[in-house]
Motif scaffolding. Structure first.
Motif, PDB file in Angstrom:
ATOM      1  N   TYR A 222      87.532  47.539  96.309  1.00 28.61           N
ATOM      2  CA  TYR A 222      86.669  46.619  95.777  1.00 28.61           C
ATOM      3  C   TYR A 222      85.959  45.689  96.846  1.00 28.61           C
TER       4      TYR A 222
ATOM      5  N   SER B 173      84.646  38.208  88.099  1.00 28.42           N
ATOM      6  CA  SER B 173      86.003  38.185  88.715  1.00 28.42           C
ATOM      7  C   SER B 173      86.465  36.714  89.105  1.00 28.42           C
TER       8      SER B 173
ATOM      9  N   ALA C 263      82.712  41.056  91.190  1.00 26.59           N
ATOM     10  CA  ALA C 263      83.415  41.949  92.293  1.00 26.59           C
ATOM     11  C   ALA C 263      82.941  43.502  91.681  1.00 26.59           C
TER      12      ALA C 263
ATOM     13  N   HIS D  81      84.299  47.303  91.732  1.00 29.16           N
ATOM     14  CA  HIS D  81      85.339  48.328  91.933  1.00 29.16           C
ATOM     15  C   HIS D  81      85.029  49.612  92.075  1.00 29.16           C
TER      16      HIS D  81
ATOM     17  N   ALA E  93      92.230  46.340  90.310  1.00 31.98           N
ATOM     18  CA  ALA E  93      92.460  47.604  91.113  1.00 31.98           C
ATOM     19  C   ALA E  93      93.650  48.223  90.787  1.00 31.98           C
TER      20      ALA E  93
ATOM     21  N   GLN F 229      91.213  40.613  90.989  1.00 31.84           N
ATOM     22  CA  GLN F 229      90.477  41.674  91.807  1.00 31.84           C
ATOM     23  C   GLN F 229      91.718  42.720  91.797  1.00 31.84           C
TER      24      GLN F 229
END
Length: 258
Positions: A242, A179, A251, A253, A229, A225
């Motif tokens: 996340y 990420s 990251a 999620h 999402a 991020q």
């Protein structure tokens, strides 16, 4: 993904996407990604350890901690390659079953060999397939995971919709992916490492600089991020959350099929 005029076709539009920093025809990307992972399959696990200093193992353990596998669940691990996530899931969930799907047969061959060595072959199914057109019936799985794979999918939205389709009501999706670091100075330093060290490492260890150059570039093309999402929510998932790992280098999620 964009559409650009193609004068050779009399003004018709051609759908394009990115392959790292290159713009390519959408229909060509899957084959190009397949070529990358076919070439790196035999050294894939070794390179993961070298590139991350072994930290990818901690990220995958963190994924399992949040996922909290339960007995008798059915897992679909997409872009599951050599089985890292599936093995972790099965160790934590007695009597669970896992299906590993990947577009690259050479990656699955490496995984099957690991499964036999670790005496898990009877709990695993290996399937060659496409994340955008999963060869499974609706509501077939309790858990859907994809680890460091969704950024390589040609149409991420289509893959997320397929995840929603094959999960049972109450099922969960969890994505582990590189990420964006929210601190600009740290992101700059990480970029210098990524672009200057990883391709050279790929040349030395796997005799393949170009594939690792693509993998570094693909990380920079992946949404941040919050944007990702939002894509998960758009696919129909609820309770989307996340968690950053290692300051946002990667990251996790999570979402639920409500």
């Amino acid at each position: 993904m964009t559409e650009t005029p193609d004068e050779a076709l009399g003004g018709e539009t051609q759908t394009t996407t990115h392959f790292g920093f290159r713009t390519v025809a959408e229909g060509d990307k899957a084959g190009m990604v397949h070529g990358v992972f076919t070439r790196v399959a035999s050294r894939y696990d070794v390179m993961n350890d070298l590139m991350s200093g072994g930290v990818h193992r901690l990220w995958k353990d963190a994924m399992m901690d949040w996922l909290a596998p339960r007995p008798h669940q059915r897992l679909l691990d997409v872009a599951g390659g050599t089985g890292d996530i599936a093995f972790r899931f099965l160790r934590r969930a007695p009597d669970a079953q896992a299906t590993v799907l990947d577009m690259t047969e050479q990656m699955l061959i490496q995984g099957r060999q690991r499964a036999e060595a670790e005496q898990m072959a009877d709990r695993l199914t290996w399937v060659t397939g496409d994340a955008m057109a999963l060869p499974f019936a609706d509501s077939s799985f309790d858990v859907y995971t994809i680890s460091f794979g969704i950024r390589n999918v040609t149409r991420i939205e289509a893959a997320l919709q397929e995840a929603q389709r094959v999960l049972r009501p109450g099922g969960r999706i969890m994505v582990l992916e590189f990420s964006q670091i929210p601190n600009a100075a740290l992101q700059w330093a990480y970029d210098r490492y990524s672009f200057n060290v990883i391709p050279v490492m790929g040349q030395i260890v796997a005799n393949d600089r170009d594939s690792y150059q693509y993998l570094v570039e693909s990380i920079r093309k992946f949404p941040d991020q919050e944007t990702f999402a939002g894509m998960i929510r758009q696919a129909g998932f609820g309770q989307v959350r996340y968690r950053n790992l290692s300051m946002g280098i990667a990251a996790l999620h999570s979402g639920w099929k409500i």
